[in-house]
Design a protein around this motif. Structure first.
Motif, PDB file in Angstrom:
ATOM      1  N   TRP A  10     -18.396  11.106 -28.680  1.00  0.00           N
ATOM      2  CA  TRP A  10     -17.749  10.181 -27.758  1.00  0.00           C
ATOM      3  C   TRP A  10     -16.255  10.449 -27.712  1.00  0.00           C
ATOM      4  N   GLY A  11     -15.664  10.035 -26.603  1.00  0.00           N
ATOM      5  CA  GLY A  11     -14.229  10.163 -26.416  1.00  0.00           C
ATOM      6  C   GLY A  11     -13.537   8.826 -26.589  1.00  0.00           C
ATOM      7  N   GLU A  12     -12.434   8.676 -25.882  1.00  0.00           N
ATOM      8  CA  GLU A  12     -11.615   7.473 -26.039  1.00  0.00           C
ATOM      9  C   GLU A  12     -12.363   6.224 -25.589  1.00  0.00           C
ATOM     10  N   ILE A  13     -11.960   5.111 -26.165  1.00  0.00           N
ATOM     11  CA  ILE A  13     -12.498   3.814 -25.757  1.00  0.00           C
ATOM     12  C   ILE A  13     -11.914   3.474 -24.394  1.00  0.00           C
ATOM     13  N   ILE A  14     -12.742   2.953 -23.521  1.00  0.00           N
ATOM     14  CA  ILE A  14     -12.275   2.512 -22.213  1.00  0.00           C
ATOM     15  C   ILE A  14     -11.377   1.292 -22.436  1.00  0.00           C
ATOM     16  N   PRO A  15     -10.153   1.316 -21.924  1.00  0.00           N
ATOM     17  CA  PRO A  15      -9.221   0.199 -22.151  1.00  0.00           C
ATOM     18  C   PRO A  15      -9.837  -1.150 -21.779  1.00  0.00           C
ATOM     19  N   GLY A  16      -9.622  -2.119 -22.661  1.00  0.00           N
ATOM     20  CA  GLY A  16     -10.157  -3.461 -22.473  1.00  0.00           C
ATOM     21  C   GLY A  16     -11.535  -3.661 -23.082  1.00  0.00           C
ATOM     22  N   ARG A  17     -12.111  -2.595 -23.606  1.00  0.00           N
ATOM     23  CA  ARG A  17     -13.459  -2.700 -24.171  1.00  0.00           C
ATOM     24  C   ARG A  17     -13.472  -2.439 -25.679  1.00  0.00           C
ATOM     25  N   GLU A  18     -12.346  -2.633 -26.327  1.00  0.00           N
ATOM     26  CA  GLU A  18     -12.214  -2.336 -27.755  1.00  0.00           C
ATOM     27  C   GLU A  18     -13.168  -3.159 -28.616  1.00  0.00           C
ATOM     28  N   LYS A  19     -13.252  -4.467 -28.362  1.00  0.00           N
ATOM     29  CA  LYS A  19     -14.160  -5.320 -29.156  1.00  0.00           C
ATOM     30  C   LYS A  19     -15.613  -4.945 -28.900  1.00  0.00           C
ATOM     31  N   ALA A  20     -15.934  -4.670 -27.661  1.00  0.00           N
ATOM     32  CA  ALA A  20     -17.302  -4.263 -27.331  1.00  0.00           C
ATOM     33  C   ALA A  20     -17.628  -2.923 -27.988  1.00  0.00           C
ATOM     34  N   ALA A  21     -16.628  -2.028 -28.074  1.00  0.00           N
ATOM     35  CA  ALA A  21     -16.847  -0.729 -28.715  1.00  0.00           C
ATOM     36  C   ALA A  21     -17.193  -0.905 -30.184  1.00  0.00           C
ATOM     37  N   GLN A  22     -16.513  -1.822 -30.852  1.00  0.00           N
ATOM     38  CA  GLN A  22     -16.793  -2.081 -32.265  1.00  0.00           C
ATOM     39  C   GLN A  22     -18.217  -2.600 -32.433  1.00  0.00           C
ATOM     40  N   ALA A  23     -18.627  -3.539 -31.615  1.00  0.00           N
ATOM     41  CA  ALA A  23     -19.987  -4.088 -31.685  1.00  0.00           C
ATOM     42  C   ALA A  23     -21.028  -3.015 -31.365  1.00  0.00           C
ATOM     43  N   THR A  24     -20.712  -2.141 -30.421  1.00  0.00           N
ATOM     44  CA  THR A  24     -21.624  -1.068 -30.043  1.00  0.00           C
ATOM     45  C   THR A  24     -21.801  -0.079 -31.185  1.00  0.00           C
ATOM     46  N   LEU A  25     -20.711   0.246 -31.877  1.00  0.00           N
ATOM     47  CA  LEU A  25     -20.795   1.160 -33.019  1.00  0.00           C
ATOM     48  C   LEU A  25     -21.649   0.554 -34.128  1.00  0.00           C
ATOM     49  N   ILE A  26     -21.478  -0.714 -34.397  1.00  0.00           N
ATOM     50  CA  ILE A  26     -22.282  -1.388 -35.421  1.00  0.00           C
ATOM     51  C   ILE A  26     -23.763  -1.340 -35.044  1.00  0.00           C
ATOM     52  N   LYS A  27     -24.066  -1.615 -33.769  1.00  0.00           N
ATOM     53  CA  LYS A  27     -25.458  -1.583 -33.303  1.00  0.00           C
ATOM     54  C   LYS A  27     -26.027  -0.171 -33.444  1.00  0.00           C
ATOM     55  N   ALA A  28     -25.260   0.840 -33.083  1.00  0.00           N
ATOM     56  CA  ALA A  28     -25.726   2.226 -33.180  1.00  0.00           C
ATOM     57  C   ALA A  28     -25.971   2.616 -34.636  1.00  0.00           C
ATOM     58  N   MET A  29     -25.097   2.183 -35.541  1.00  0.00           N
ATOM     59  CA  MET A  29     -25.278   2.508 -36.961  1.00  0.00           C
ATOM     60  C   MET A  29     -26.513   1.812 -37.520  1.00  0.00           C
ATOM     61  N   GLN A  30     -26.758   0.585 -37.111  1.00  0.00           N
ATOM     62  CA  GLN A  30     -27.957  -0.124 -37.551  1.00  0.00           C
ATOM     63  C   GLN A  30     -29.211   0.609 -37.072  1.00  0.00           C
ATOM     64  N   TYR A  31     -29.165   1.114 -35.862  1.00  0.00           N
ATOM     65  CA  TYR A  31     -30.271   1.897 -35.313  1.00  0.00           C
ATOM     66  C   TYR A  31     -30.503   3.146 -36.161  1.00  0.00           C
ATOM     67  N   CYS A  32     -29.442   3.874 -36.486  1.00  0.00           N
ATOM     68  CA  CYS A  32     -29.572   5.093 -37.303  1.00  0.00           C
ATOM     69  C   CYS A  32     -30.076   4.780 -38.705  1.00  0.00           C
TER      70      CYS A  32
END
Length: 123
Positions: A10-32
């Motif tokens: 992945w590349g840079e976080i889309i501006p304004g979506r920083e909190k959503a990016a953190q939640a998305t990473l947590i969800k992806a790690m739980q999946y893995c």
């Protein structure tokens, strides 16, 4: 058993979506973690890259049985996780990868193709 790997980058976080990016990473790690616990993959490693002038900010390397890892790309949950990542990051990519001893099979194919190509060029 033949091993295979997937690199999800992945590349840079889309501006304004920083909190959503953190939640998305947590969800992806739980999946893995769940894939690993269920024995669908052997392991995964998350890598964050230091600033280096490229559009790749980090990646996850997933490793396991070659066929099982390849099939992940078509599973609904994997696709859903990837859509979530795409909604918060730019330049998302999923790429098959060779690691460890599997690199030797890639190099053997490389040599074979190179010999065929050189044979055609020398005619």
């Amino acid at each position: 058993m033949t091993k295979g790997s997937l690199m999800v980058g992945w590349g840079e976080i889309i501006p304004g979506r920083e909190k959503a990016a953190q939640a998305t990473l947590i969800k992806a790690m739980q999946y893995c973690i769940r894939l690993e616990q269920e024995g669908k993959i052997d392991r995964f490693e998350v890598v964050a890259l230091e600033p280096h002038g490229s559009d790749l900010n980090g990646f996850v390397l997933i490793t396991g049985d070659k066929e099982t890892v390849a099939q992940l790309r078509a599973e609904d949950e994997f696709v859903s996780v990837m859509v979530g990542v795409q909604l918060v990051h730019r330049n998302v990519r999923v790429v098959g990868a060779y690691t460890g001893s599997e690199m030797q099979s890639l190099f053997a194919r490389w040599d074979e193709q190179e010999e065929q190509l050189l044979g055609l060029c020398n005619r």
